[in-house]
Each structure stands twice: as C-alpha cells, then as structure tokens.
Design a protein around this motif. Sequence first.
Motif, short mmCIF file in Angstrom:
data_model
loop_
_atom_site.label_atom_id
_atom_site.label_comp_id
_atom_site.label_asym_id
_atom_site.label_seq_id
_atom_site.Cartn_x
_atom_site.Cartn_y
_atom_site.Cartn_z
N LYS A 1 -53.26 -18.67 -17.36
CA LYS A 1 -54.54 -19.36 -17.61
C LYS A 1 -55.06 -19.11 -19.02
CE LYS A 1 -58.51 -20.80 -15.24
NZ LYS A 1 -59.78 -20.51 -14.66
N ASN A 2 -54.57 -18.02 -19.63
CA ASN A 2 -55.08 -17.67 -20.96
C ASN A 2 -54.39 -18.43 -22.09
OD1 ASN A 2 -56.40 -15.90 -19.40
ND2 ASN A 2 -55.86 -14.06 -20.53
N PHE A 3 -53.39 -19.23 -21.75
CA PHE A 3 -52.67 -19.98 -22.78
C PHE A 3 -53.22 -21.40 -22.86
CE2 PHE A 3 -49.98 -16.42 -22.20
CZ PHE A 3 -49.44 -16.21 -23.45
N MET A 4 -53.68 -21.77 -24.05
CA MET A 4 -54.31 -23.08 -24.23
C MET A 4 -53.78 -23.73 -25.51
SD MET A 4 -58.10 -21.57 -23.51
CE MET A 4 -57.71 -19.87 -23.80
N SER A 5 -53.71 -25.04 -25.51
CA SER A 5 -53.34 -25.73 -26.75
C SER A 5 -54.48 -26.66 -27.15
CB SER A 5 -52.03 -26.50 -26.57
OG SER A 5 -52.25 -27.64 -25.78
N CYS B 1 -48.18 -28.66 -30.42
CA CYS B 1 -48.93 -27.51 -29.89
C CYS B 1 -48.78 -27.32 -28.39
CB CYS B 1 -50.37 -27.54 -30.35
SG CYS B 1 -51.31 -28.97 -29.84
N ASN B 2 -48.67 -28.42 -27.62
CA ASN B 2 -48.56 -28.21 -26.16
C ASN B 2 -47.28 -27.45 -25.84
OD1 ASN B 2 -50.17 -30.62 -26.73
ND2 ASN B 2 -50.43 -30.76 -24.52
N THR B 3 -46.17 -27.92 -26.38
CA THR B 3 -44.89 -27.30 -26.01
C THR B 3 -44.74 -25.93 -26.68
OG1 THR B 3 -43.98 -29.45 -25.50
CG2 THR B 3 -42.38 -27.70 -25.92
N ASN B 4 -45.28 -25.77 -27.87
CA ASN B 4 -45.26 -24.43 -28.47
C ASN B 4 -46.04 -23.44 -27.62
OD1 ASN B 4 -43.71 -25.13 -30.68
ND2 ASN B 4 -45.47 -25.59 -32.00
N CYS B 5 -47.12 -23.91 -27.04
CA CYS B 5 -47.93 -23.05 -26.16
C CYS B 5 -47.12 -22.67 -24.92
CB CYS B 5 -49.21 -23.82 -25.79
SG CYS B 5 -50.35 -22.88 -24.80
N LEU B 6 -46.40 -23.64 -24.40
CA LEU B 6 -45.55 -23.37 -23.22
C LEU B 6 -44.51 -22.30 -23.56
CD1 LEU B 6 -45.01 -24.67 -20.31
CD2 LEU B 6 -43.11 -25.83 -21.42
N ILE B 7 -43.94 -22.43 -24.76
CA ILE B 7 -42.91 -21.47 -25.19
C ILE B 7 -43.51 -20.06 -25.29
CG2 ILE B 7 -41.42 -20.81 -27.13
CD1 ILE B 7 -41.20 -23.86 -27.75
N ALA B 8 -44.66 -19.97 -25.95
CA ALA B 8 -45.30 -18.65 -26.10
C ALA B 8 -45.62 -18.08 -24.72
CB ALA B 8 -46.56 -18.78 -26.95
N MET B 9 -46.14 -18.92 -23.84
CA MET B 9 -46.51 -18.46 -22.49
C MET B 9 -45.29 -17.91 -21.74
SD MET B 9 -48.21 -20.84 -19.55
CE MET B 9 -46.68 -21.39 -18.83
N HIS B 10 -44.17 -18.61 -21.86
CA HIS B 10 -42.97 -18.16 -21.15
C HIS B 10 -42.43 -16.84 -21.70
CE1 HIS B 10 -41.65 -21.27 -18.24
NE2 HIS B 10 -42.65 -21.90 -18.83
N HIS B 11 -42.76 -16.55 -22.95
CA HIS B 11 -42.27 -15.29 -23.53
C HIS B 11 -43.30 -14.17 -23.41
CE1 HIS B 11 -39.23 -18.05 -25.01
NE2 HIS B 11 -38.45 -16.98 -25.05
N ALA B 12 -44.37 -14.45 -22.71
CA ALA B 12 -45.41 -13.42 -22.52
C ALA B 12 -45.81 -13.37 -21.05
CB ALA B 12 -46.61 -13.74 -23.41
N PRO B 13 -44.89 -13.04 -20.17
CA PRO B 13 -45.17 -13.10 -18.73
C PRO B 13 -46.24 -12.10 -18.27
CG PRO B 13 -43.01 -12.12 -19.14
CD PRO B 13 -43.49 -12.66 -20.44
N ARG B 14 -46.50 -11.08 -19.08
CA ARG B 14 -47.51 -10.08 -18.72
C ARG B 14 -48.93 -10.67 -18.78
NH1 ARG B 14 -50.43 -6.40 -21.56
NH2 ARG B 14 -49.52 -7.06 -23.52
#
Length: 333
Positions: free
Chosen positions: A151-155, A134-147
């Motif tokens: 701070k809103n991305f949490m695992s 979940c931590n790295t999946n969260c990082l991936i999602a965050m990087h693909h949602a730069p808008r």
Amino acid sequence: MSVPVKRVIVSGGAGNIAYSLLFRIASGDLLGPNQAIALYILDIPQAIDGLEGVRMELEDCAFPLLKDIRVGTDPEILFQDVDYALLVGAKPRGPGMERKDLLMENAKIFIEHGKAMNNVATEDVKVLVVGNPCNTNCLIAMHHAPRIDRKNFMSMTRLDQNRAMSLLAQKANADVCDVSQVAIWGNHSATQVPDFVNAKIRGHSTLELIPDRHWLETDFIKTVQQRGAAIIKARGKSSAASAANAVIDSVRCLHEETPEDDWFSLGVCSDGNPYGIAEDLIFSFPCRSRGEGDYEIVPDIPWDSFLKEKIQLTEKELLEEKALIEEMLAKKV
Ligand code: NAD
Ligand code: LMR
C-alpha cells in the motif's frame, strides 16, 4: 511543541525536477510549516558535483525547517530510516519516444532502489515513483521490497490530473478551484484515461457545463495524454516545475482529509478491487484520504461504455509492460 524530524529522500537530486522539488520541500510545502525536515539527496557518481551545488544552494536559503542535508550516491546509506522516498531519478524520454521506451534502461534503477529500501528504509516509508514509466517502475521497486507494505508504493498521476483540471476550467470559463472529482485511470502514458464523465465543475456534471462530448472524447483526452510530449517539444526537456508541484500535491493529499465531494489520482497497487482491474498492477485510481497519511480507492464510480473501453486499453498496456519486465528479469538482463 517540537515534532520529530521527518526524513525525505529525493533520488535524481542533481536533475531537472529535483531542482524545483528540493527547495519546495525544504520550505515546508510538502509536510507543512511545522514539520522539521532532513533531506537526503541521491544521484549517481557522475552527478556528484551537481549534488554539491544543490547542497550549497539549499544551505544558502537558510530554510528554518531544514535540519539536515545529506547528499550521496550510495542508496544503502541514503535510504536508511527514511519516512518518504520520492523516486525521481531516472532517464527522461526525448522527442518521439514513448515513456515505456525507457523501461529496460530505467528498470535497473528501481530494482536497486527497491532492494535498498527493503534493506534499510523504515517499514512504513511512503514511496512515490516519478521516474518513467512511473507505474511499472513503481511495480518493480515494490517487488524488490517485500518487507514494505504494498500500500505504501505509489506512482504519480497527479500531474495528469492537474493538467485535466486546468483544461476543463479553461474550456468552461471557470476557475480551476471550481473543478473537482477529476480522476485519471490507469497508466501515466498516452493510454491514460482522464475521466470527464464523472468530473464536476461548480458541482455540476462537466457534460452540463461543457456540452460538447465530441471535444471531451477527442481533443480534451488527447491533450492530457500528449501534454508531456508537447512540453518536451517546446522546452527540449521534460516538465520539471509542474512535475515537482504534482509531487507536492500528491503527498499533501495523503495528509489532508479529502473533502466528501472530491478525490485525487494516484497510481496504487491493484488487488482486483473494487473495479476488477488485474491484480498486481500499479494503476491510477481516484483515491481519498482520511488525512492520516493513508488513502483508499473510491468505490462505485460509474463507467459508461466509452470509459470502460478506454480503461481496458490502459490496463492492457500495463499488463504488457509488466510482461516485458518479467521477461527481462527471467533472462536476468
Ligand atoms: P533529469 O535527467 O534532469 O534528472 C534525472 C536525474 O536522475 C539525473 O541527475 C541522473 O543522474 C539521476 N539518476 C540516474 N540514475 C540514477 C540512479 N540510479 N540513482 C539516482 N539518481 C539517478 O530528469 P528529470 O527531468 O528530473 O526527470 C526525471 C524522471 O521523471 C524522468 O524519468 C522523467 O520522464 C520523469 N517524469 C515523470 C513525471 C510524472 O508525471 N510521473 C513528470 C515529469 C518527469
Ligand atoms: C510528463 O508527463 O510531463 C512526464 O511524464 C515527462 C514525459 O516524458 O512526458
């Protein structure tokens, strides 16, 4: 007074965890007894029958707070204007696997969902990633949602916190409500660091109430780190109801003012402060909320040499996972 409906998307809606989670959200456990909810439930086309079944059961509960249910398989439609994105949809590990063995397969899901959120979600959507790792999946999602604000991305590491609290309570012959200030540092993996050094039982140092540092350094930490695997071995499937419960706890903590003498664990994006953890990792820290849907990392929690060494190991693992993903993206696998 009526309040606007909040839109909550759950991915993996036909799966194991969702089958517990959706009903708790709809009954008001996530956002409270006065908050009307629209549930958007996403899965893949092969799971459409399962999704329909879940929809029928939700309807059959006649939940007063549940104002709308949408099921579907198109992220660009279902992420539209959501307030909360609970990203559960991902393959679980089987016996003998580590969570990071899922990285390559599950990364694609979080790339797709990150992009969809970037395109159609509200700017202040709160995203909680549950699907492993979940931590790295969260990082991936965050990087693909730069808008969307980082701070809103949490695992989710709340399940680990809850496991640690239960174990400490049992060992000290105390009630779980007597246990506070339990932090999980780092990755939701076998390197995570459940912090007994700073945890309290009845307001006292855990080491005072459990004067067995050897047990705390060995059996306690290992049991928390390996609890997911133990459940898979026992059930043949990974944790579901306890995972759903931890999702509820994770979101509720953002909306309740954290007591002065407590904190909760959440994987959040590191900017290097205040503990010197590498930037741009989703790392679990002890956090506090002012009760307005936000959090801040609790500063100045002391690390002894034991904690420091373990925390460096979990940081190293997250750096390795990140490097693997960067390599994969560079090759466009
Ligand atoms: P499951 O296999 O029962 O359900 C997963 C669901 O996700 C399935 O219905 C599947 O079709 C769906 N899915 C797959 N790809 C998708 C996509 N692209 N979009 C939407 N949905 C998709 O698994 P589960 O037991 O519900 O577990 C889900 C994930 O949560 C796993 O990765 C598991 O390891 C993880 N997990 C994390 C924690 C934690 O503490 N962070 C705890 C328990 C489980
Ligand atoms: C858990 O901790 O129960 C989940 O992450 C599932 C797993 O793979 O261990």
